[in-house]
Design a protein around this motif. Sequence first.
Motif, PDB file in Angstrom:
ATOM      1  N   VAL A 219       0.833  -1.204   0.000  1.00 42.93           N
ATOM      2  CA  VAL A 219       0.000   0.000   0.000  1.00 42.93           C
ATOM      3  C   VAL A 219       0.868   1.253   0.000  1.00 42.93           C
ATOM      4  CG1 VAL A 219      -1.677   1.338   1.326  1.00 42.93           C
ATOM      5  CG2 VAL A 219      -1.960  -1.132   1.105  1.00 42.93           C
ATOM      6  N   ALA A 220       1.911   1.244   0.848  1.00 41.17           N
ATOM      7  CA  ALA A 220       2.782   2.420   0.942  1.00 41.17           C
ATOM      8  C   ALA A 220       3.494   2.692  -0.380  1.00 41.17           C
ATOM      9  CB  ALA A 220       3.797   2.217   2.064  1.00 41.17           C
ATOM     10  N   ALA A 221       4.043   1.638  -0.992  1.00 39.02           N
ATOM     11  CA  ALA A 221       4.761   1.817  -2.256  1.00 39.02           C
ATOM     12  C   ALA A 221       3.841   2.333  -3.352  1.00 39.02           C
ATOM     13  CB  ALA A 221       5.401   0.497  -2.677  1.00 39.02           C
ATOM     14  N   ALA A 222       2.635   1.749  -3.427  1.00 43.97           N
ATOM     15  CA  ALA A 222       1.696   2.186  -4.454  1.00 43.97           C
ATOM     16  C   ALA A 222       1.235   3.621  -4.226  1.00 43.97           C
ATOM     17  CB  ALA A 222       0.492   1.246  -4.486  1.00 43.97           C
ATOM     18  N   THR A 223       1.035   3.986  -2.967  1.00 42.30           N
ATOM     19  CA  THR A 223       0.591   5.343  -2.640  1.00 42.30           C
ATOM     20  C   THR A 223       1.636   6.373  -3.052  1.00 42.30           C
ATOM     21  OG1 THR A 223      -0.713   4.527  -0.774  1.00 42.30           O
ATOM     22  CG2 THR A 223      -0.164   6.867  -0.783  1.00 42.30           C
ATOM     23  N   VAL A 224       2.894   6.092  -2.738  1.00 41.05           N
ATOM     24  CA  VAL A 224       3.975   7.011  -3.112  1.00 41.05           C
ATOM     25  C   VAL A 224       4.059   7.144  -4.637  1.00 41.05           C
ATOM     26  CG1 VAL A 224       6.474   7.353  -3.100  1.00 41.05           C
ATOM     27  CG2 VAL A 224       5.302   6.621  -1.013  1.00 41.05           C
ATOM     28  N   ALA A 225       3.909   6.015  -5.341  1.00 40.15           N
ATOM     29  CA  ALA A 225       3.976   6.047  -6.800  1.00 40.15           C
ATOM     30  C   ALA A 225       2.845   6.879  -7.393  1.00 40.15           C
ATOM     31  CB  ALA A 225       3.938   4.622  -7.352  1.00 40.15           C
ATOM     32  N   ALA A 287       4.478  -9.087  -1.868  1.00 37.59           N
ATOM     33  CA  ALA A 287       5.381  -7.942  -2.011  1.00 37.59           C
ATOM     34  C   ALA A 287       5.494  -7.512  -3.474  1.00 37.59           C
ATOM     35  CB  ALA A 287       6.757  -8.296  -1.457  1.00 37.59           C
ATOM     36  N   ALA A 288       5.448  -8.487  -4.394  1.00 38.84           N
ATOM     37  CA  ALA A 288       5.562  -8.168  -5.815  1.00 38.84           C
ATOM     38  C   ALA A 288       4.353  -7.416  -6.337  1.00 38.84           C
ATOM     39  CB  ALA A 288       5.773  -9.453  -6.624  1.00 38.84           C
ATOM     40  N   VAL A 289       3.195  -7.579  -5.697  1.00 42.35           N
ATOM     41  CA  VAL A 289       2.013  -6.805  -6.108  1.00 42.35           C
ATOM     42  C   VAL A 289       2.302  -5.308  -5.960  1.00 42.35           C
ATOM     43  CG1 VAL A 289      -0.376  -6.205  -5.528  1.00 42.35           C
ATOM     44  CG2 VAL A 289       0.315  -8.605  -5.636  1.00 42.35           C
ATOM     45  N   GLY A 290       2.937  -4.933  -4.853  1.00 42.95           N
ATOM     46  CA  GLY A 290       3.295  -3.526  -4.660  1.00 42.95           C
ATOM     47  C   GLY A 290       4.243  -3.029  -5.726  1.00 42.95           C
ATOM     48  N   ALA A 291       5.254  -3.848  -6.047  1.00 41.62           N
ATOM     49  CA  ALA A 291       6.173  -3.466  -7.124  1.00 41.62           C
ATOM     50  C   ALA A 291       5.431  -3.342  -8.450  1.00 41.62           C
ATOM     51  CB  ALA A 291       7.293  -4.498  -7.231  1.00 41.62           C
ATOM     52  N   GLY A 292       4.495  -4.262  -8.691  1.00 41.32           N
ATOM     53  CA  GLY A 292       3.716  -4.217  -9.925  1.00 41.32           C
ATOM     54  C   GLY A 292       2.879  -2.959 -10.043  1.00 41.32           C
ATOM     55  N   LEU A 293       2.294  -2.533  -8.943  1.00 45.75           N
ATOM     56  CA  LEU A 293       1.495  -1.303  -8.962  1.00 45.75           C
ATOM     57  C   LEU A 293       2.375  -0.098  -9.274  1.00 45.75           C
ATOM     58  CD1 LEU A 293      -0.825  -1.975  -5.884  1.00 45.75           C
ATOM     59  CD2 LEU A 293      -1.502  -1.932  -8.288  1.00 45.75           C
ATOM     60  N   GLU A 294       3.583  -0.075  -8.729  1.00 44.78           N
ATOM     61  CA  GLU A 294       4.512   1.012  -9.064  1.00 44.78           C
ATOM     62  C   GLU A 294       4.851   0.995 -10.554  1.00 44.78           C
ATOM     63  OE1 GLU A 294       7.751   2.235  -6.372  1.00 44.78           O
ATOM     64  OE2 GLU A 294       7.301   0.403  -5.271  1.00 44.78           O
ATOM     65  N   ILE A 295       5.069  -0.203 -11.088  1.00 39.62           N
ATOM     66  CA  ILE A 295       5.387  -0.330 -12.512  1.00 39.62           C
ATOM     67  C   ILE A 295       4.215   0.157 -13.364  1.00 39.62           C
ATOM     68  CG2 ILE A 295       5.799  -2.016 -14.350  1.00 39.62           C
ATOM     69  CD1 ILE A 295       7.297  -3.675 -12.123  1.00 39.62           C
ATOM     70  N   ALA A 296       2.997  -0.210 -12.975  1.00 42.01           N
ATOM     71  CA  ALA A 296       1.814   0.228 -13.725  1.00 42.01           C
ATOM     72  C   ALA A 296       1.689   1.744 -13.713  1.00 42.01           C
ATOM     73  CB  ALA A 296       0.556  -0.418 -13.127  1.00 42.01           C
ATOM     74  N   VAL A 297       1.981   2.359 -12.585  1.00 42.03           N
ATOM     75  CA  VAL A 297       1.926   3.818 -12.485  1.00 42.03           C
ATOM     76  C   VAL A 297       2.987   4.449 -13.387  1.00 42.03           C
ATOM     77  CG1 VAL A 297       2.343   5.780 -10.948  1.00 42.03           C
ATOM     78  CG2 VAL A 297       0.913   3.879 -10.177  1.00 42.03           C
ATOM     79  N   GLU A 298       4.207   3.929 -13.331  1.00 44.82           N
ATOM     80  CA  GLU A 298       5.283   4.498 -14.151  1.00 44.82           C
ATOM     81  C   GLU A 298       4.980   4.346 -15.642  1.00 44.82           C
ATOM     82  OE1 GLU A 298       9.223   3.398 -13.187  1.00 44.82           O
ATOM     83  OE2 GLU A 298       9.086   4.001 -11.079  1.00 44.82           O
ATOM     84  N   GLN A 299       4.376   3.225 -16.017  1.00 43.26           N
ATOM     85  CA  GLN A 299       4.020   3.038 -17.426  1.00 43.26           C
ATOM     86  C   GLN A 299       2.917   4.001 -17.859  1.00 43.26           C
ATOM     87  OE1 GLN A 299       1.228   1.700 -19.167  1.00 43.26           O
ATOM     88  NE2 GLN A 299       2.356   1.708 -21.130  1.00 43.26           N
ATOM     89  N   ALA A 300       1.962   4.232 -16.949  1.00 42.50           N
ATOM     90  CA  ALA A 300       0.845   5.120 -17.276  1.00 42.50           C
ATOM     91  C   ALA A 300       1.288   6.554 -17.493  1.00 42.50           C
ATOM     92  CB  ALA A 300      -0.204   5.062 -16.160  1.00 42.50           C
ATOM     93  N   VAL A 301       2.355   6.975 -16.797  1.00 44.14           N
ATOM     94  CA  VAL A 301       2.816   8.356 -16.943  1.00 44.14           C
ATOM     95  C   VAL A 301       4.004   8.461 -17.901  1.00 44.14           C
ATOM     96  CG1 VAL A 301       1.996   8.985 -14.640  1.00 44.14           C
ATOM     97  CG2 VAL A 301       4.357   8.189 -14.921  1.00 44.14           C
ATOM     98  N   GLY A 302       4.350   7.347 -18.555  1.00 43.40           N
ATOM     99  CA  GLY A 302       5.390   7.382 -19.567  1.00 43.40           C
ATOM    100  C   GLY A 302       6.811   7.228 -19.067  1.00 43.40           C
ATOM    101  N   LYS A 303       7.004   6.825 -17.811  1.00 44.96           N
ATOM    102  CA  LYS A 303       8.357   6.683 -17.264  1.00 44.96           C
ATOM    103  C   LYS A 303       8.942   5.290 -17.510  1.00 44.96           C
ATOM    104  CE  LYS A 303       9.341   8.299 -13.226  1.00 44.96           C
ATOM    105  NZ  LYS A 303       9.270   8.549 -11.766  1.00 44.96           N
ATOM    106  N   ALA A 304       8.069   4.296 -17.693  1.00 42.98           N
ATOM    107  CA  ALA A 304       8.536   2.927 -17.901  1.00 42.98           C
ATOM    108  C   ALA A 304       8.548   2.590 -19.391  1.00 42.98           C
ATOM    109  CB  ALA A 304       7.638   1.954 -17.148  1.00 42.98           C
TER     110      ALA A 304
END
Length: 391
Positions: A219-225, A287-304
């Motif tokens: 939750v924390a990782a996804a929120t920060v992303a 734990a990987a779900v949190g990493a995945g949510l960060e990846i999805a956010v970065e892809q959505a904003v064009g960073k990934a």
Amino acid sequence: MTQPFLPLTARSREESHRAATPLELFFDLCFVVAVAQAGAELVHAVAEGHAGEGIADYAMVFFAIWWAWMNFTWFASAYDNDDVLYRVVTLVQIAGVLVLAAGVSRAAQDHDFLVVYLGYLVMRLALASQWLRAAHHATDPAERTMCRRYAGGVLACQVGWLALVLAPEPARPWVFLVMALAEMTVPVYAEKDAPSTWHPHHIAERYGLFTIIVLGETVAAATVAVKSGIVEHDALGDLLPIAAGGLLIVFAAWWIYFVVPAHDRLTSSRQGFLWGYGHYVIFTSAAAVGAGLEIAVEQAVGKAHISTLAASAAVTIPTAVFLLSVWLLHARYFKVGIAQQLVLPVSAFVVLMCSFAGRWAVLAAGLAAAATVAVGVTLTARNPASHPTAE
């Protein structure tokens, strides 16, 4: 007042009202620092298009974190006497995991595992000293032998792990595989004649608490992303479906894990080994779900630099693995009838299919996870033969 030195003798498995101690909770909290570092490096690797390499490094580092945590947890369940020496040695183990966490980035980016190894070495040497202390105070010869086998096995494995630092890079995955199997045989060998007196309710609570902490880190990782995406890219519309879907996934994961009484499965050492070892998959996927949510956010904003499908799969695959592993490990034993048995496997398949829903994939997966809980609760309510706490 805590005594400086007390005999480190086995506690009773029948002890009532056994609960996690403040020291154990502090231990868990510090371990999550290492989990967060491993997740951050996984995000970086996948976002840069190096998914295979990132997943392999993540699996290796997470094994070291999980295995050190698990060994301490089962030892503490059987021998925690809470004297000053026990507390100090436990704090040394915490220091070791913080050293390990400091080396995660170098391990992931430069494939240099020296700092990770040193942190792991500190944790394992401290644990071996605890086993030797328990052997010294044991009055039963079989128990003394068990403790010495643990200490000897832990120390022998540290010599083997040196190969992860010294071996050529192409050989390291094989070194890891061999040494991971060697580590997991130590408890089986040590307890073959005299099992340790771990407490089923205490073990179930400890694993549950670590699951909560890992989900909290997600939750924390996804929120920060999401926050960074909104502040830096003003992409609220693109990120809301990811945030909502991610939250539903985490809520459903918590519900599904805790809806069954896990301690009811811990009736023997064999069940304990299967249940305890199986949690590597549960913890890793959560734990990987949190990493995945960060990846999805970065892809959505064009960073990934990856496709929408790949970013979606970074969330849906670990979510599906979590659902299946919880079902295999203990949920299926509390299901009554084919309909209840199919809920989690079918849900895992549906979540995987959500990967193809484009920018709505994470939200669709979250809705599928929420529907899983709703269907499970409904089926349980309609079947009086179900366990009173089962989904």
